[in-house]
Write a protein that holds these residues in place. Structure first.
Motif, PDB file in Angstrom:
ATOM      1  N   GLU A 219       0.846  -1.172   0.000  1.00 34.68           N
ATOM      2  CA  GLU A 219       0.000   0.000   0.000  1.00 34.68           C
ATOM      3  C   GLU A 219       0.897   1.243   0.000  1.00 34.68           C
ATOM      4  OE1 GLU A 219      -1.650   0.963   4.108  1.00 34.68           O
ATOM      5  OE2 GLU A 219      -1.356  -1.211   4.263  1.00 34.68           O
ATOM      6  N   PRO A 220       0.389   2.376  -0.471  1.00 36.23           N
ATOM      7  CA  PRO A 220       1.225   3.578  -0.610  1.00 36.23           C
ATOM      8  C   PRO A 220       1.937   3.997   0.674  1.00 36.23           C
ATOM      9  CG  PRO A 220      -0.851   3.862  -1.769  1.00 36.23           C
ATOM     10  CD  PRO A 220      -0.956   2.566  -1.024  1.00 36.23           C
ATOM     11  N   ARG A 221       1.309   3.785   1.835  1.00 35.25           N
ATOM     12  CA  ARG A 221       1.927   4.198   3.093  1.00 35.25           C
ATOM     13  C   ARG A 221       3.221   3.444   3.339  1.00 35.25           C
ATOM     14  NH1 ARG A 221      -1.580   3.227   8.338  1.00 35.25           N
ATOM     15  NH2 ARG A 221      -1.023   1.073   7.832  1.00 35.25           N
ATOM     16  N   LEU A 222       3.239   2.139   3.080  1.00 32.20           N
ATOM     17  CA  LEU A 222       4.450   1.348   3.269  1.00 32.20           C
ATOM     18  C   LEU A 222       5.506   1.716   2.242  1.00 32.20           C
ATOM     19  CD1 LEU A 222       3.156  -2.239   4.130  1.00 32.20           C
ATOM     20  CD2 LEU A 222       4.178  -0.564   5.654  1.00 32.20           C
ATOM     21  N   ARG A 223       5.086   2.042   1.032  1.00 33.96           N
ATOM     22  CA  ARG A 223       6.039   2.439   0.000  1.00 33.96           C
ATOM     23  C   ARG A 223       6.726   3.744   0.387  1.00 33.96           C
ATOM     24  NH1 ARG A 223       2.737   2.310  -3.825  1.00 33.96           N
ATOM     25  NH2 ARG A 223       3.044   0.114  -4.323  1.00 33.96           N
ATOM     26  N   ARG A 224       5.961   4.673   0.941  1.00 37.75           N
ATOM     27  CA  ARG A 224       6.544   5.939   1.390  1.00 37.75           C
ATOM     28  C   ARG A 224       7.533   5.703   2.528  1.00 37.75           C
ATOM     29  NH1 ARG A 224       1.083   7.642   1.242  1.00 37.75           N
ATOM     30  NH2 ARG A 224       1.038   7.726   3.528  1.00 37.75           N
ATOM     31  N   ALA A 225       7.193   4.819   3.453  1.00 36.83           N
ATOM     32  CA  ALA A 225       8.091   4.510   4.565  1.00 36.83           C
ATOM     33  C   ALA A 225       9.388   3.887   4.054  1.00 36.83           C
ATOM     34  CB  ALA A 225       7.401   3.558   5.545  1.00 36.83           C
ATOM     35  N   PHE A 226       9.271   2.996   3.073  1.00 38.25           N
ATOM     36  CA  PHE A 226      10.443   2.353   2.493  1.00 38.25           C
ATOM     37  C   PHE A 226      11.364   3.374   1.826  1.00 38.25           C
ATOM     38  CE2 PHE A 226      12.184   0.352  -1.449  1.00 38.25           C
ATOM     39  CZ  PHE A 226      13.126  -0.455  -0.834  1.00 38.25           C
ATOM     40  N   GLN A 227      10.811   4.272   1.054  1.00 36.41           N
ATOM     41  CA  GLN A 227      11.614   5.302   0.392  1.00 36.41           C
ATOM     42  C   GLN A 227      12.297   6.209   1.406  1.00 36.41           C
ATOM     43  OE1 GLN A 227       8.578   7.009  -2.077  1.00 36.41           O
ATOM     44  NE2 GLN A 227       8.806   5.472  -3.700  1.00 36.41           N
ATOM     45  N   PHE A 277       8.218  -7.225  18.300  1.00 41.61           N
ATOM     46  CA  PHE A 277       7.273  -6.242  18.826  1.00 41.61           C
ATOM     47  C   PHE A 277       6.336  -5.679  17.763  1.00 41.61           C
ATOM     48  CE2 PHE A 277      11.030  -6.068  21.647  1.00 41.61           C
ATOM     49  CZ  PHE A 277      10.416  -6.425  22.838  1.00 41.61           C
ATOM     50  N   ASN A 278       6.251  -6.350  16.603  1.00 38.24           N
ATOM     51  CA  ASN A 278       5.301  -5.978  15.550  1.00 38.24           C
ATOM     52  C   ASN A 278       5.453  -4.533  15.078  1.00 38.24           C
ATOM     53  OD1 ASN A 278       4.037  -8.550  15.549  1.00 38.24           O
ATOM     54  ND2 ASN A 278       2.836  -7.957  17.340  1.00 38.24           N
ATOM     55  N   ALA A 279       6.697  -4.104  14.881  1.00 43.20           N
ATOM     56  CA  ALA A 279       6.977  -2.754  14.384  1.00 43.20           C
ATOM     57  C   ALA A 279       7.190  -2.807  12.873  1.00 43.20           C
ATOM     58  CB  ALA A 279       8.204  -2.167  15.086  1.00 43.20           C
ATOM     59  N   SER A 280       6.166  -3.246  12.153  1.00 47.60           N
ATOM     60  CA  SER A 280       6.182  -3.348  10.690  1.00 47.60           C
ATOM     61  C   SER A 280       7.398  -4.132  10.183  1.00 47.60           C
ATOM     62  CB  SER A 280       6.170  -1.941  10.063  1.00 47.60           C
ATOM     63  OG  SER A 280       5.865  -1.998   8.685  1.00 47.60           O
ATOM     64  N   PRO A 281       7.542  -5.406  10.555  1.00 45.61           N
ATOM     65  CA  PRO A 281       8.730  -6.164  10.174  1.00 45.61           C
ATOM     66  C   PRO A 281       8.905  -6.334   8.669  1.00 45.61           C
ATOM     67  CG  PRO A 281       7.073  -7.600  11.161  1.00 45.61           C
ATOM     68  CD  PRO A 281       6.634  -6.197  11.404  1.00 45.61           C
ATOM     69  N   LYS A 282       7.796  -6.375   7.902  1.00 47.14           N
ATOM     70  CA  LYS A 282       7.933  -6.515   6.453  1.00 47.14           C
ATOM     71  C   LYS A 282       8.642  -5.301   5.857  1.00 47.14           C
ATOM     72  CE  LYS A 282       5.259  -7.270   2.221  1.00 47.14           C
ATOM     73  NZ  LYS A 282       3.912  -7.438   1.637  1.00 47.14           N
ATOM     74  N   PHE A 283       8.252  -4.124   6.286  1.00 46.42           N
ATOM     75  CA  PHE A 283       8.894  -2.896   5.827  1.00 46.42           C
ATOM     76  C   PHE A 283      10.358  -2.850   6.249  1.00 46.42           C
ATOM     77  CE2 PHE A 283       9.742   1.207   8.163  1.00 46.42           C
ATOM     78  CZ  PHE A 283      10.454   1.819   7.132  1.00 46.42           C
TER      79      PHE A 283
END
Length: 310
Positions: A219-227, A277-283
């Motif tokens: 989703e766009p939110r995760l893409r922004r975090a990755f960038q 701790f479930n801090a967005s591990p995929k990202f």
């Protein structure tokens, strides 16, 4: 320059690739579950390497002062920038915690140590010791706090930190060193065995995480975090680190060593904490993957610049 670049790749990255590749294969073929390994690394192997490194480090008081100052200034600066970006990009709480982990903690132990030895020799490795120990302690204390806040209250996050053995092991090692106490050889050997397992285990975890992080739509939110994570680790971190070390008056060797260590890809421990701790591990795992790949170019260039222009 090209020959030095190739030398770094062959002598440092190729050997370290073996446990990473093993992790990738185990994930692909056997569906390796990394959570038990994460627990092992966080609660047993990390404290062991903290203990042995603290007892053996040989550094001057001036180097210690600069290294400690740089470690905390750099941590606060990168944390502040990540918080600002998280708000500007309107990330969720778990992505904000993950971005903080990506920005604040580097993979300075797993191949930072052999990289520093190759680039700067034994003198550089000695200067790296305090920084390495501080990073291990910080990632197992403050890092836990950053990660746990994604779904804990501040009080519960603080309690999670106090439950980790890393803090108490570091205090014990410091007391033993100050008192001049010598431990039995058999005890040292046992702790060394556990500490020696740290790097291969976390690199296997890294490989397994990399194997599962490249595919799929976001989703766009995760893409922004990755960038934002890539920009923080690959561009902002080296620039801020150079500025901070220059202002602190670090000598040429110490500046080069700390600059390289602070500019390393995102730490494997970041995904260990994110997973726990479930801090967005995929990202976080995808940031580890791509900052690690980019480091094959970025780090050799920084090493060459540190050796010639700093």
């Amino acid at each position: 320059m090209s020959s030095s670049f190739v030398s770094i790749l062959v002598q440092v990255f190729v050997p370290l690739a073996f446990p990473v590749i093993a992790g990738v294969l185990l994930k692909r073929i056997k569906g390796l579950d990394t959570k038990p390994l994460s627990v092992l690394a966080l609660y047993l192997l990390s404290p062991s390497i903290i203990f042995t490194t603290l007892l053996d480090a040989q550094v001057s008081a001036e180097d210690i002062g600069i290294t400690v100052s740089f470690s905390f200034i750099n941590l606060l600066t990168m944390w502040g920038v990540s918080v600002l970006l998280g708000r500007l990009l309107r990330l969720g709480d778990s992505e904000k915690s993950g971005l903080t982990l990506v920005a604040s903690f580097t993979n300075c132990v797993n191949y930072g140590l052999p990289l520093v030895l190759l680039a700067f020799g034994q003198a550089g490795l000695d200067k790296a010791a305090v920084y390495i120990v501080l990073q291990i302690i910080i990632v197992n204390t403050i890092g836990v706090f950053f990660a746990a806040r994604s779904h804990f209250s501040v009080k519960k996050a603080g309690l999670a930190v106090l439950k980790l053995p890393a803090l108490y092991v570091a205090a014990l090692a410091g007391l033993l060193r100050l008192s001049g106490t010598t431990l039995p050889a058999s005890f040292d050997t046992g702790v060394d065995l556990l500490a020696g397992a740290y790097s291969p285990v976390v690199l296997v975890i890294l490989g397994a995480q990399m194997a599962g992080s490249a595919g799929g739509e976001w989703e766009p939110r995760l893409r922004r975090a990755f960038q934002a994570g890539l920009a923080l680790r690959l561009a902002i971190a080296p620039l801020l680190s150079w500025l901070t070390l220059t202002l602190l008056g670090a000598d040429r060797l110490l500046l080069g060593v700390l600059l390289v260590l602070a500019s390393m890809p995102t730490a494997v421990n970041a995904v260990i904490l994110a997973e726990q701790f479930n801090a967005s591990p995929k990202f976080v795992s995808r940031c580890i993957l791509w900052t690690t790949i980019a480091s094959f170019v970025v780090l050799p260039v920084l090493i060459l610049l540190a050796g010639t222009n700093l």
